[in-house]
Design an enzyme around this catalytic site. Sequence first.
Site, short mmCIF file in Angstrom:
data_model
loop_
_atom_site.label_atom_id
_atom_site.label_comp_id
_atom_site.label_asym_id
_atom_site.label_seq_id
_atom_site.Cartn_x
_atom_site.Cartn_y
_atom_site.Cartn_z
N SER A 148 0.90 -7.41 -0.76
CA SER A 148 2.04 -8.75 0.20
C SER A 148 1.04 -9.42 -0.41
CB SER A 148 2.66 -8.20 1.48
OG SER A 148 1.38 -7.96 2.26
N THR B 193 1.80 -4.70 4.17
CA THR B 193 1.57 -5.13 5.43
C THR B 193 0.67 -6.43 5.68
OG1 THR B 193 -0.49 -4.17 5.67
CG2 THR B 193 0.93 -2.48 5.92
N ASP B 194 0.03 -7.10 4.68
CA ASP B 194 -0.71 -8.02 4.83
C ASP B 194 -0.23 -9.47 5.73
OD1 ASP B 194 -3.33 -6.13 4.52
OD2 ASP B 194 -3.01 -7.33 2.28
N THR C 136 1.01 -1.07 0.21
CA THR C 136 -0.25 0.14 -0.05
C THR C 136 0.84 1.63 0.52
OG1 THR C 136 -2.07 -1.06 1.06
CG2 THR C 136 -1.42 1.63 1.72
N1 ASP Z 1 -3.00 -5.20 0.05
C1 ASP Z 1 -1.46 -4.19 0.62
C2 ASP Z 1 -0.79 -5.62 0.57
O1 ASP Z 1 -0.45 -5.98 1.53
C3 ASP Z 1 -1.49 -4.32 2.04
C4 ASP Z 1 -1.12 -3.12 3.05
O2 ASP Z 1 0.33 -2.70 1.79
O3 ASP Z 1 -1.04 -2.41 3.77
O4 ASP Z 1 0.44 -5.34 -0.03
#
Ligand code: ASP
Length: 335
Positions: free
Chosen positions: A56, A87-88, A14
């Site tokens: 991710s 973050t995932d 993200t």
């Molecule tokens: N879907 C995103 C990822 O994990 C979420 C994020 O980065 O907060 O790449």
Amino acid sequence: MGKKRILLIGTGGTIASEMGENGLAPELTSSQLLQYIPDISGICEVDCIQLFSLDSTNIRPEHWLRIAKAVQECYSQYDGFVVSHGTDTMAYTAAGLSYLIQNSRKPIVLTGAQKPIGYETTDSKQNLRDAFTVAASDMFGVMLVFNGKIITGTRARKTHSKSFEAFSSINYPIVGMVQDGRIIQYIRPEGSAQTRFYESLDPKVALLKLAPGIDCGVAEYLLERNSALIIESFGVGGLPVYETGSFYETIKRGLDAGKTVVLTTQVENEGSDLSVYHVGSRIKRNLPILEAYDMTTEAVIAKLMWTLSQTNQRAEAAKLFYTPVACDILYAVED
Ligand code: ASP
């Protein structure tokens, strides 16, 4: 003393995303991210590389290997490393890197954000600044820095899907905080062992979360197709015995076929203790399974992938699994 030299490794997420027709997708490179925080030049000198640009959700153990290799190749040239990441699955990558890069004397810091760096309201810039502050400090090892918290790589978990306060440290205190650009360090891990990089993982590790009434055929299926099965059972741990089928027998067959089985709990805090109840102690006493104790499931997955790439001997694998790496396990009672 000159400024510390830090390598920023971009992987997507993200933090680097822009809004397209079908939602957010990673577009920005690590050098484009850096342009949003020009004040970083006051903290350290930064070089950038972009390994891949992935949500991710799509990151696999082979990507952990690529990140570890990039760190290894540049290890002598930099004082610290920042990995910007979605973050995932960041907690899984943090765990993976903790086993692939052991006893690092330099900081290797993962960070990301819940809101893209181009948004007016975003946690991206602060998280990046904090990550660089830690990467330019005398802290060491694999860490995840998010919303001011510094979390040991083997203990992180994403516990909020939307809030800026997205990560928690499970069964272990946070190592410290970054507040207004200053590090408040609560824990100073000792470290004198030599830094060691590993270059392989066995990705055939499956995870099964039990639900009341679950068919043990699912465990059979997963055991047939994988080297190891982790079962997230209930409470301190145990396996159900139904009239329709027995997990005990299924697991025994898997173990007889040379598979590795780890029992853990789906309860977030305090870990497993299979010895407490009949539903757990019979399995623990009679079958050569492993128990996760206070390790996070993210760490168990990564540690098994690393362990099974090192040995196919059950006793040796158990020894590696129960030997603490980067504070991943505190409570292993084995005889
Ligand atoms: N879907 C995103 C990822 O994990 C979420 C994020 O980065 O907060 O790449």
